[in-house]
Design an enzyme around this catalytic site. Structure first.
Site, PDB file in Angstrom:
ATOM      1  N   LYS A 219       0.802  -1.229   0.000  1.00  0.00           N
ATOM      2  CA  LYS A 219       0.000   0.000   0.000  1.00  0.00           C
ATOM      3  C   LYS A 219       0.837   1.282   0.000  1.00  0.00           C
ATOM      4  O   LYS A 219       0.472   2.256  -0.650  1.00  0.00           O
ATOM      5  CB  LYS A 219      -0.954   0.008   1.198  1.00  0.00           C
ATOM      6  CG  LYS A 219      -2.075  -1.006   1.055  1.00  0.00           C
ATOM      7  CD  LYS A 219      -3.025  -0.970   2.221  1.00  0.00           C
ATOM      8  CE  LYS A 219      -4.128  -1.993   2.020  1.00  0.00           C
ATOM      9  NZ  LYS A 219      -5.082  -2.000   3.121  1.00  0.00           N
TER      10      LYS A 219
ATOM     11  N   ASP B 216      -9.663   2.934   2.134  1.00  0.00           N
ATOM     12  CA  ASP B 216      -9.540   2.312   3.460  1.00  0.00           C
ATOM     13  C   ASP B 216     -10.078   3.203   4.589  1.00  0.00           C
ATOM     14  O   ASP B 216     -10.715   2.709   5.521  1.00  0.00           O
ATOM     15  CB  ASP B 216      -8.070   2.005   3.777  1.00  0.00           C
ATOM     16  CG  ASP B 216      -7.609   0.668   3.233  1.00  0.00           C
ATOM     17  OD1 ASP B 216      -8.460  -0.196   2.932  1.00  0.00           O
ATOM     18  OD2 ASP B 216      -6.380   0.476   3.125  1.00  0.00           O
TER      19      ASP B 216
HETATM   20  P1  ATR Z   1       1.233  -1.963   3.824  1.00  0.00           P
HETATM   21  O1  ATR Z   1       2.049  -0.764   3.441  1.00  0.00           O
HETATM   22  O2  ATR Z   1       0.663  -2.667   2.648  1.00  0.00           O
HETATM   23  O3  ATR Z   1       0.226  -1.698   4.893  1.00  0.00           O
HETATM   24  P2  ATR Z   1       3.381  -2.779   5.517  1.00  0.00           P
HETATM   25  O4  ATR Z   1       4.162  -1.548   5.193  1.00  0.00           O
HETATM   26  O5  ATR Z   1       4.111  -4.093   5.561  1.00  0.00           O
HETATM   27  O6  ATR Z   1       2.226  -3.026   4.470  1.00  0.00           O
HETATM   28  O7  ATR Z   1       2.622  -2.470   6.883  1.00  0.00           O
HETATM   29  C1  ATR Z   1       2.321  -3.407   7.802  1.00  0.00           C
HETATM   30  C2  ATR Z   1       2.172  -2.793   9.198  1.00  0.00           C
HETATM   31  O8  ATR Z   1       2.271  -3.881  10.131  1.00  0.00           O
HETATM   32  C3  ATR Z   1       3.281  -1.801   9.596  1.00  0.00           C
HETATM   33  O9  ATR Z   1       2.747  -0.870  10.517  1.00  0.00           O
HETATM   34  C4  ATR Z   1       4.296  -2.706  10.281  1.00  0.00           C
HETATM   35  O10 ATR Z   1       5.166  -2.043  11.192  1.00  0.00           O
HETATM   36  P3  ATR Z   1       6.564  -1.368  10.665  1.00  0.00           P
HETATM   37  O11 ATR Z   1       6.170  -0.049  10.097  1.00  0.00           O
HETATM   38  O12 ATR Z   1       7.400  -1.272  11.884  1.00  0.00           O
HETATM   39  O13 ATR Z   1       7.111  -2.317   9.630  1.00  0.00           O
HETATM   40  C5  ATR Z   1       3.358  -3.616  11.035  1.00  0.00           C
HETATM   41  N1  ATR Z   1       3.999  -4.877  11.427  1.00  0.00           N
HETATM   42  C6  ATR Z   1       4.364  -5.882  10.627  1.00  0.00           C
HETATM   43  N2  ATR Z   1       4.926  -6.882  11.349  1.00  0.00           N
HETATM   44  C7  ATR Z   1       4.907  -6.485  12.657  1.00  0.00           C
HETATM   45  C8  ATR Z   1       5.352  -7.057  13.879  1.00  0.00           C
HETATM   46  N3  ATR Z   1       5.921  -8.267  13.914  1.00  0.00           N
HETATM   47  N4  ATR Z   1       5.158  -6.357  15.014  1.00  0.00           N
HETATM   48  C9  ATR Z   1       4.570  -5.132  14.980  1.00  0.00           C
HETATM   49  N5  ATR Z   1       4.145  -4.533  13.839  1.00  0.00           N
HETATM   50  C10 ATR Z   1       4.307  -5.196  12.691  1.00  0.00           C
END
Ligand code: ATR
Length: 299
Positions: free
Chosen positions: A81, A117
């Protein structure tokens, strides 16, 4: 139709009926096809909607192939996204301000990015809890991801009482708070807490913030995979909370179970999937989406 298609399938594409889809990694869990195909059929539109398993480094090529195969549009989900923003030829104000895209419309070689969204989330909260965002103190986990950014922006537009932004990568939450600050200048009677805060993902800070929140939202991707750890320790949840998990598989997510054990109300992300999907449909076809048909197909 296959469960999902890949970039290799797109390179030798012969599924002429498929003109819409959802792109993600992972994507096999997505329920968008059942909802969208019901809507397409109901409206007599001779095309289908499928899943596409596309890795981050394949996204640009996949978007080029969708355009060349005359797709109408696609939805984007985790992890595309935010990164898709730089791959659009045009981006509408909502997507630009959210810093994320969940809907692409193809017009010739043009890729037009938008984001449904935020509004989809607001409608989902109203449907699930019969409350408006503007009356709520919201604590948002995953504020730096694509869904989280759109939700945060919607909270700002609707003037929610209070917004607490939490993200694993703290810098993203802090930057987002800076972007949204002007929407939270007006004073409200809230006690000893600020209307807008970015907070580190630490248990003591979260415990304090949860005591000063009405709605807790999981907008991280945690919970999508069976191996994922819980988003929060169950002991942090409290009975006064409404808990909204943007995850919807399994239907009763780990976070929802923890909320129920704490005596809190909880809902999964199917309602947001429905409302953002209906708005995407309207973006592609410039007509009302058959929302009850879509709801029935999802359930
Ligand atoms: P998109 O842009 O499509 O939403 P993304 O950038 O992978 O996909 O976003 C996923 C969200 O889940 C982010 O807020 C991510 O946190 P980071 O910005 O620190 O990457 C969060 N997220 C993913 N895995 C996580 C984990 N294990 N613990 C906490 N937050 C997590």
């Amino acid at each position: 139709m296959k469960d999902f298609y890949t970039l290799a399938d797109l390179e030798k594409w012969d599924e002429r009926e498929i003109r819409l889809g959802v792109i993600g990694d992972p994507v096999a869990h997505s329920r968008s096809p059942q909802m969208m195909n019901a809507a397409l059929q109901h409206c007599g539109l001779q095309m289908q909607y499928a899943r596409f398993q596309i890795a981050p480094d394949e996204l640009e090529q996949a978007l080029e192939l969708f355009a060349s195969h005359k797709f109408v549009g696609v939805n984007l989900t985790v992890p595309h996204k935010v990164s898709a923003l730089g791959l659009m030829t045009e981006t509408d104000d909502v997507a630009r301000e959210a810093g994320a895209i969940n809907t692409v419309r193809f017009e010739g070689e043009k890729r037009i990015g938008s984001n449904t969204d935020g509004l989809g989330f607001a409608r989902a909260i109203h449907q699930e809890f019969s409350v408006d965002l503007r009356d709520l103190r919201v604590l948002l986990l995953g504020a730096g991801g694509g869904a989280g950014r759109a939700i945060a922006r919607q909270c700002a537009i609707e003037g929610c009482e209070r917004l607490v932004l939490v993200n694993r990568t703290f810098a993203k939450a802090r930057e987002l708070a800076d972007e949204l600050r002007s929407s939270f200048q007006e004073a409200r009677v809230l006690g000893p807490v600020a209307r807008l805060e970015a907070v580190e993902w630490k248990e003591a800070a979260l415990r304090f913030q949860i005591a000063n929140a009405d709605l807790l939202v999981n907008a991280t991707s945690l919970g999508m995979k069976r191996s994922d750890p819980p988003v929060l320790a169950a002991s942090l949840l409290a009975p006064h909370l409404m808990v909204y998990d943007t995850i919807y598989t399994p239907a009763r997510t780990v976070l929802m179970q923890a909320a129920a054990e704490a005596g809190a109300r909880a809902a999964n992300g199917l309602s947001m999937l429905l409302h953002q999907g209906a708005l995407s449909f309207e973006t592609w076809f410039d007509r009302d989406a058959p929302i009850e048909v879509m709801r029935a197909a999802l359930l």
